[in-house]
Design an enzyme around this catalytic site. Structure first.
Site, PDB file in Angstrom:
ATOM      1  CB  ALA A  61       7.703  85.913 -37.312  1.00  0.00           C
ATOM      2  N   GLY A 100      10.993  84.536 -33.267  1.00  0.00           N
ATOM      3  CA  GLY A 100       9.715  84.287 -32.605  1.00  0.00           C
ATOM      4  C   GLY A 100       9.651  82.895 -32.007  1.00  0.00           C
ATOM      5  CD  GLU A 103      10.557  87.412 -29.920  1.00  0.00           C
ATOM      6  OE1 GLU A 103      10.159  87.117 -31.066  1.00  0.00           O
ATOM      7  OE2 GLU A 103      10.637  88.584 -29.504  1.00  0.00           O
ATOM      8  CD  GLU A 123      13.807  88.081 -33.749  1.00  0.00           C
ATOM      9  OE1 GLU A 123      14.981  87.866 -33.387  1.00  0.00           O
ATOM     10  OE2 GLU A 123      12.820  87.529 -33.221  1.00  0.00           O
TER      11      GLU A 123
HETATM   12  C1  LIG Z   1       3.715  92.660 -37.245  1.00  0.00           C
HETATM   13  C2  LIG Z   1       4.390  91.351 -37.034  1.00  0.00           C
HETATM   14  C3  LIG Z   1       4.719  91.119 -35.583  1.00  0.00           C
HETATM   15  C4  LIG Z   1       5.624  89.966 -35.451  1.00  0.00           C
HETATM   16  C5  LIG Z   1       6.365  89.995 -34.139  1.00  0.00           C
HETATM   17  C6  LIG Z   1       7.839  89.692 -34.293  1.00  0.00           C
HETATM   18  C7  LIG Z   1       8.193  88.254 -34.160  1.00  0.00           C
HETATM   19  C8  LIG Z   1       9.660  87.957 -34.259  1.00  0.00           C
HETATM   20  O1  LIG Z   1      10.436  88.634 -33.299  1.00  0.00           O
HETATM   21  C9  LIG Z   1      10.160  88.209 -35.636  1.00  0.00           C
HETATM   22  C10 LIG Z   1      10.785  86.971 -36.220  1.00  0.00           C
HETATM   23  O2  LIG Z   1      10.716  85.873 -35.707  1.00  0.00           O
HETATM   24  S1  LIG Z   1      11.598  87.189 -37.703  1.00  0.00           S
HETATM   25  C11 LIG Z   1      12.197  85.561 -38.079  1.00  0.00           C
HETATM   26  C12 LIG Z   1      13.378  85.203 -37.263  1.00  0.00           C
HETATM   27  N1  LIG Z   1      13.902  83.948 -37.714  1.00  0.00           N
HETATM   28  C13 LIG Z   1      14.945  83.876 -38.541  1.00  0.00           C
HETATM   29  O3  LIG Z   1      15.543  84.852 -38.910  1.00  0.00           O
HETATM   30  C14 LIG Z   1      15.345  82.496 -38.968  1.00  0.00           C
HETATM   31  C15 LIG Z   1      15.517  82.473 -40.465  1.00  0.00           C
HETATM   32  N2  LIG Z   1      15.846  81.138 -40.935  1.00  0.00           N
HETATM   33  C16 LIG Z   1      17.084  80.617 -40.852  1.00  0.00           C
HETATM   34  O4  LIG Z   1      18.007  81.184 -40.303  1.00  0.00           O
HETATM   35  C17 LIG Z   1      17.299  79.279 -41.498  1.00  0.00           C
HETATM   36  O5  LIG Z   1      16.333  79.112 -42.479  1.00  0.00           O
HETATM   37  C18 LIG Z   1      17.238  78.088 -40.525  1.00  0.00           C
HETATM   38  C19 LIG Z   1      18.451  78.134 -39.611  1.00  0.00           C
HETATM   39  C20 LIG Z   1      15.977  78.097 -39.719  1.00  0.00           C
HETATM   40  C21 LIG Z   1      17.278  76.775 -41.347  1.00  0.00           C
HETATM   41  O6  LIG Z   1      18.391  76.768 -42.183  1.00  0.00           O
HETATM   42  P1  LIG Z   1      18.545  75.679 -43.330  1.00  0.00           P
HETATM   43  O7  LIG Z   1      18.241  74.349 -42.781  1.00  0.00           O
HETATM   44  O8  LIG Z   1      19.862  75.940 -43.954  1.00  0.00           O
HETATM   45  O9  LIG Z   1      17.380  75.975 -44.357  1.00  0.00           O
HETATM   46  P2  LIG Z   1      17.147  77.259 -45.288  1.00  0.00           P
HETATM   47  O10 LIG Z   1      17.526  76.933 -46.670  1.00  0.00           O
HETATM   48  O11 LIG Z   1      17.720  78.475 -44.664  1.00  0.00           O
HETATM   49  O12 LIG Z   1      15.577  77.413 -45.183  1.00  0.00           O
HETATM   50  C22 LIG Z   1      14.717  76.418 -45.685  1.00  0.00           C
HETATM   51  C23 LIG Z   1      13.489  77.092 -46.226  1.00  0.00           C
HETATM   52  O13 LIG Z   1      12.762  77.671 -45.139  1.00  0.00           O
HETATM   53  C24 LIG Z   1      12.498  79.035 -45.415  1.00  0.00           C
HETATM   54  N3  LIG Z   1      12.496  79.753 -44.132  1.00  0.00           N
HETATM   55  C25 LIG Z   1      13.423  79.687 -43.167  1.00  0.00           C
HETATM   56  N4  LIG Z   1      13.066  80.441 -42.119  1.00  0.00           N
HETATM   57  C26 LIG Z   1      11.879  80.992 -42.448  1.00  0.00           C
HETATM   58  C27 LIG Z   1      10.997  81.863 -41.761  1.00  0.00           C
HETATM   59  N5  LIG Z   1      11.235  82.315 -40.530  1.00  0.00           N
HETATM   60  N6  LIG Z   1       9.863  82.236 -42.411  1.00  0.00           N
HETATM   61  C28 LIG Z   1       9.591  81.777 -43.635  1.00  0.00           C
HETATM   62  N7  LIG Z   1      10.392  80.953 -44.317  1.00  0.00           N
HETATM   63  C29 LIG Z   1      11.526  80.565 -43.718  1.00  0.00           C
HETATM   64  C30 LIG Z   1      13.624  79.458 -46.329  1.00  0.00           C
HETATM   65  O14 LIG Z   1      13.277  80.593 -47.066  1.00  0.00           O
HETATM   66  C31 LIG Z   1      13.788  78.220 -47.192  1.00  0.00           C
HETATM   67  O15 LIG Z   1      12.765  78.254 -48.154  1.00  0.00           O
HETATM   68  P3  LIG Z   1      13.036  77.784 -49.663  1.00  0.00           P
HETATM   69  O16 LIG Z   1      11.758  78.080 -50.348  1.00  0.00           O
HETATM   70  O17 LIG Z   1      13.367  76.327 -49.551  1.00  0.00           O
HETATM   71  O18 LIG Z   1      14.187  78.601 -50.144  1.00  0.00           O
END
Ligand SMILES: CCCCCCC[C@H](O)CC(=O)SCCNC(=O)CCNC(=O)[C@H](O)C(C)(C)COP(=O)([O-])OP(=O)([O-])OC[C@H]1O[C@@H](n2cnc3c(N)ncnc32)[C@H](O)[C@@H]1OP(=O)([O-])[O-]
Length: 718
Positions: A61, A100, A103, A123
Site C-alpha cells: 500500500a 499489499g 496480498e 506491515e
Molecule cells: C485503510 C487502508 C486499507 C489498506 C489495507 C492494507 C494494505 C496493506 O496490508 C498495508 C501495506 O501494504 S503497508 C506497506 C507494506 N510495505 C512495506 O512496508 C514496504 C516498505 N518499503 C520497503 O521496505 C523498502 O522501501 C523496499 C524494500 C520496498 C525498497 O527498499 P530500497 O530499494 O532500499 O528503497 P527505499 O529507500 O526503502 O525506498 C525508496 C523510496 O520508496 C518509498 N517507499 C517505499 N515503500 C513505499 C510504500 N509502500 N509506500 C510509499 N512509499 C514507499 C520510500 O519512502 C523511498 O522514498 P524516498 O522519497 O526516496 O525516500
C-alpha cells in the site's frame, strides 16, 4: 497507474507503474481495476499476468496516502475481483512483493518469482497488520506456524524460501514476466476451483491452541509494549476460528484499531525518518545532492581493539580492501584470529561468501600510505589520537580521508594536527561495530562537503544508517545521554533504586534500563571521561561533594568505581552478577545499603517517587537536550535525532524517537513539566527548558515536519 498490453495475442499484461516501488496508490488501484475489467472483457484474452514496472512487483500500500483521505477503489474488493476472475491470473514477482503487494499476489491464481525477489508482509513494522486478506489467505496457503512467523516478524523471505513454503509456484533466474506469460498460456482454460486461496478450508491441526499460546507469549515478550505484533496473532487466529468472510471482517476491525493508533503513526514516521537522514545538510549549506563522494577502494583501520575489529569486518564485508594495523605483534595475532572468526560466523549467518582475503594485517602504521580512507580506532584518548593524526598526515597520500572513531572527542582538535583539516571527519560507530546499524558521521567546522559525503557514502556501503551531525561534546547521542543519566542518578539520591528506575524505562519500551546499560558498557568508561573533565574529586564531603560548577552533581557513579564496581565485567555494578562477565542482573542488597548510607551522609531524606516522575524526569531532560541540539544546528532536524536514538540507544521504535514522542505527548505539556521540575530543582541545568521548545509551544506546537522552520540558522561555520 497501471499499463495494459497484450502479449502473444492471448495474454493480457497489467503493469503497475508508480516509481520507485509501484506502491498501490489510488491511481494504481484504479488502474488495476480498469485493466482487469478490460482483460476480462476481451474475448481473445485467455489469461492475465500482473507485474510491476522497472523490475519491482510491488512494495505494498502507498504509505504516503495513509495520512490523507483515502480515495480510489479499496484494496480488498480489488483483490477479490482478481481472485474471482474466470481467466487465470498470474503474478510475475520481480524485486519485491511486500505487504499489499504480496496480498495482491495471493489474490492471483498463480505466482512466479524471480530468484532474487523478496516476499513478505512487513506491515507489523509500520504498526499495522496485513489488512488486505494477508492474515486470512497466508495461513490457508502455508499453514499457521509459518504464516504467524512471517506476519509477526515482518521479515522478507527469499524466493527460494517462498517456493519451499508454497507461497510461489515457480522460481526463475530469467525474466519472471516472460516465465509468467508462458505459464499463463499453459494454464489458459484450466479450472481455477483449486486456485482461489480464500476458498481453501480453515487451517486445522490438533496443536493449534498450543501454537497460538506460544506465539502470543513470544510476541508479548519481544514486543516490549508494541501492539501490532499481538494484534497480528489475533488476526491470524481468526483464520482458524472463522470462515473466510467473517475472518476478513475481523481482520478489518483489528486493522482499523491499529491504523489510528499512535504507535502506527510513530512507526510510519520512523520509516520515512530513516530514509530522510540520507538527505543530509549542514548549517554551512553543504548538502547531499550537491556534494560528491570520493571513490574509496582501499581502506585502513588503525587499532584492532573491539571497535577496530568490528569496523574491519564491516569494511571487508562491504567489498573493500582493508589494511588492518595493530602495532603490538601479539595483539595483532589475537585480532587476526578474532576477525577471521567474526567474518566466518557472519558469512554463514548471511549466506554470503567469506571476505577474509579482503583484509591484510600489519604492525606498522606506514602500511596505510596508499589507503583512500583511514579510520583510526584506538582508545578514547585525545593525546594518543593526536599523535596518530600527526603521523597519518605525514604518511598518507594526498587526498586520503582521515576519520576517527570517537564517541565524543573534538574533531576539530584532531583536524588541527593535520595538513589537510578539510579531510578529517568523525565516524562514531556503535558496539558491536559490525552489527549495529547506526553511524554518526561527524563534520567539524573545517570538514569539506566532499569528505562528509564520502564518509556518509562509506557508512551506507557498510550497510549502516549514517546520520550527519555537527561537532560538539558527545555529538548527538552521547550529549543527550548526559542529562538522562544525570536524572537517573538524582532519582537514586532521592530514594529510588536502580531496579525501580530500570523497570519504569523498560515498561516504557527501552530494551534495557539505564542502570543495566551502564553495567553492560562499563561504569569505568564514564568515570574516565569525568576524571579527564576534572569532575571526580575523591574523598570530597559535605555540600561541595554534590556540586560542580554551580550545578547539582551526583558522585554516585564515581563512588561505585572507587569500589572497583565497573558493572558486568567485574560482576558488580548497579546490580550484582553471579561472576565477572555474568549477564543476569540481580538486585544487590549491598548497593541498597550503600545508597541509604550515602543519603544519610548527605542529609537526603528518601521519598517514594512515582513512576510518572521517574519517567518524565529522565525522558524530558533527554528531550530538552535534543531541542538544544536542534537549536545549536548540531542535528539538521528531529528525524536525525530520532533515528540515532532508535538505532543506537534502544529507544522503542513504536514510540518514534524522543523528538516524535515529545510531539505526541504535546510540546506544551513537556514544557510545562520541564518548567515544574526546573522550579523544584533550579540547580539542574538540564531541566531548564530550552528556547526552541518554548518557541514551538508558543507557536501552537506545529507538527514535527515543520519544526525546521523555527530553528534559527546558525552562522556559517565554513
Ligand atoms: C485503510 C487502508 C486499507 C489498506 C489495507 C492494507 C494494505 C496493506 O496490508 C498495508 C501495506 O501494504 S503497508 C506497506 C507494506 N510495505 C512495506 O512496508 C514496504 C516498505 N518499503 C520497503 O521496505 C523498502 O522501501 C523496499 C524494500 C520496498 C525498497 O527498499 P530500497 O530499494 O532500499 O528503497 P527505499 O529507500 O526503502 O525506498 C525508496 C523510496 O520508496 C518509498 N517507499 C517505499 N515503500 C513505499 C510504500 N509502500 N509506500 C510509499 N512509499 C514507499 C520510500 O519512502 C523511498 O522514498 P524516498 O522519497 O526516496 O525516500
Amino acid at each position: 497507474m497501471a499499463f495494459y498490453s497484450r502479449v502473444s495475442g492471448s495474454v493480457g499484461v497489467i503493469t503497475l507503474q508508480n516509481p520507485p516501488v509501484n506502491a498501490l496508490s489510488a491511481a494504481v488501484r484504479q488502474g488495476i481495476v480498469d485493466t482487469m475489467h478490460r482483460a476480462l472483457s476481451e474475448p481473445e484474452v485467455k489469461s492475465v499476468v500482473i507485474c510491476g514496472q522497472n523490475g519491482k512487483f510491488c512494495g505494498g500500500a502507498d504509505i504516503r496516502e495513509f495520512g490523507a483521505n483515502m480515495r480510489g477503489p479499496p484494496l480488498v474488493p480489488m483483490i477479490h475481483l482478481i481472485e474471482a476472475a474466470e481467466k487465470p491470473v498470474v503474478a510475475a514477482i520481480e524485486g519485491v512483493a511486500l505487504g499489499g503487494g504480496l496480498e495482491l499476489a495471493l489474490g492471483c491464481h498463480y505466482r512466479i518469482a524471480h530468484s532474487k525477489a523478496r516476499l513478505g508482509l512487513p506491515e507489523v513494522t509500520l504498526g499495522l497488520l496485513p489488512g488486505a486478506g494477508g492474515t486470512q489467505r497466508l495461513p490457508r496457503l502455508i499453514g499457521v506456524p509459518a504464516a504467524l512467523e512471517l506476519i509477526t516478524t515482518g521479515r522478507h523471505a527469499t524466493a527460494a524460501e517462498a517456493l519451499q513454503l508454497g507461497i510461489v509456484d515457480e522460481v526463475t533466474d530469467h525474466s519472471a514476466v516472460d516465465a509468467a506469460v508462458k505459464f499463463a498460456q499453459s494454464v489458459a482454460g484450466k479450472s481455477l476451483d483449486a486456485r482461489r486461496i480464500s476458498t481453501y478450508p480453515r487451517p486445522r491441526s490438533p496443536d493449534l491452541a498450543e501454537i497460538f499460546e506460544k506465539a502470543m507469549k513470544e510476541v508479548r515478550r519481544s514486543a516490549r509494549g508494541a501492539i501490532a505484533p499481538v494484534t497480528c496473532v489475533q488476526a491470524v487466529h481468526a483464520s482458524v476460528t472463522l470462515p473466510y468472510a467473517k475472518g476478513m471482517e475481523r481482520e478489518r476491525e483489528l486493522f482499523s484499531t491499529l491504523f489510528t493508533s499512535g504507535q502506527a503513526h510513530a512507526l510510519q514516521y520512523y520509516f520515512f525518518a530513516q530514509r530522510a537522514v540520507s538527505r543530509w545538510s549542514t548549517p554551512s549549506g553543504a548538502r547531499w545532492d550537491t556534494s560528491k563522494p570520493r571513490p574509496v577502494h582501499k581502506a585502513a583501520v588503525i587499532g584492532l581493539g573491539t571497535m577496530g575489529r568490528g569496523i574491519s569486518v564491516s569494511l571487508a564485508q562491504a567489498g573493500l580492501s582493508v589494511v588492518a594495523v595493530e602495532t603490538q605483534e601479539k595483539q595483532l595475532l589475537e585480532a587476526k584470529q578474532a576477525v577471521s572468526g567474526m567474518l566466518e560466523r557472519s558469512a554463514k549467518r548471511r549466506g554470503v561468501p567469506l571476505a577474509d582475503d579482503k583484509i591484510k594485517y600489519n604492525c606498522s602504521v606506514q602500511a596505510v600510505a596508499d589507503a583512500d580512507l583511514v579510520i583510526e580506532a584506538v582508545f578514547e584518548d585525545m593525546a594518543l589520537k593526536k599523535t596518530i593524526f600527526q603521523q597519518l598526515s605525514g604518511i598518507c597520500k594526498p587526498g586520503t580521508l582521515l576519520c576517527t572513531n570517537t564517541s565524543g572527542l573534538d574533531i576539530d582538535e584532531l583536524a588541527s594536527q593535520t595538513q589537510s583539516p578539510e579531510l578529517v571527519v568523525g565516524m562514531h560507530f556503535f558496539a558491536p561495530a559490525h552489527v549495529m546499524k547506526l553511524l554518526e558521521v561527524v563534520y567539524g567546522p573545517r570538514s569539506s562537503p566532499e569528505a562528509l559525503a564520502t564518509a556518509m557514502e562509506m557508512g551506507k556501503k557498510m550497510g549502516k544508517v549514517s546520520v550527519a551531525v555537527g561537532n560538539c561534546r558527545g555529538f548527538v547521542g552521547n550529549r543527550m545521554l548526559k542529562p538522562y543519566l544525570e536524572q537517573a542518578f538524582f532519582l537514586l539520591e532521592e530514594g529510588a533504586t536502580p531496579e525501580q528506575v530500570d523497570q519504569v524505562l523498560e515498561e516504557f519500551g527501552f530494551a534495557m534500563g539505564v542502570f543495566k546499560v551502564s553495567d553492560l558498557s562499563g561504569l569505568d568508561v564514564g568515570w574516565k571521561v569525568r576524571k579527564a573533565d576534572g569532575l571526580v574529586v575523591p574523598g570530597s564531603t559535605g555540600k561541595s561533594a554534590r556540586i560542580r560548577g554551580g550545578s547539582r552533581y551526583s558522585p554516585l557513579g564515581d563512588l561505585l568505581c572507587e569500589q572497583g564496581r565497573f558493572g558486568q565485567k567485574t560482576g558488580r555494578g548497579w546490580y550484582q552478577y553471579d561472576k565477572p562477565g555474568g549477564r543476569v542482573a540481580k538486585p544487590d542488597p549491598w548497593l541498597h545499603g550503600f545508597l541509604e548510607e550515602y543519603r544519610a551522609r548527605h542529609g537526603l531524606v528518601a521519598r517514594r517517587i512515582d513512576h510518572q516522575e521517574m519517567l518524565e524526569r529522565c525522558l524530558y531532560a533527554l528531550i530538552n537536550e535534543g531541542f538544544q541540539i536542534l537549536q545549536d544546528g548540531i542535528a539538521a532536524g528531529p528525524e536525525d535525532i530520532d533515528v540515532i536514538y532508535v538505532l543506537g540507544y534502544g529507544w522503542p521504535r513504536h514510540r518514534g524517537g524522543p523528538m516524535f514522542y515529545a510531539g505526541l505527548v504535546g510540546l506544551d505539556k513537556v514544557l510545562e513539566r520541564l518548567e515544574h521540575y526546573h522550579q523544584v530543582y533550579p540547580d539542574v541545568l538540564g531541566l531548564k527548558p530550552c528556547s526552541l521548545i518554548r518557541k514551538l509551544a508558543a507557536s501552537s506546537s506545529p507538527p514535527i515536519h515543520r519544526w525546521r522552520e523555527f530553528i534559527q540558522k546558525p552562522r556559517s561555520q565554513l
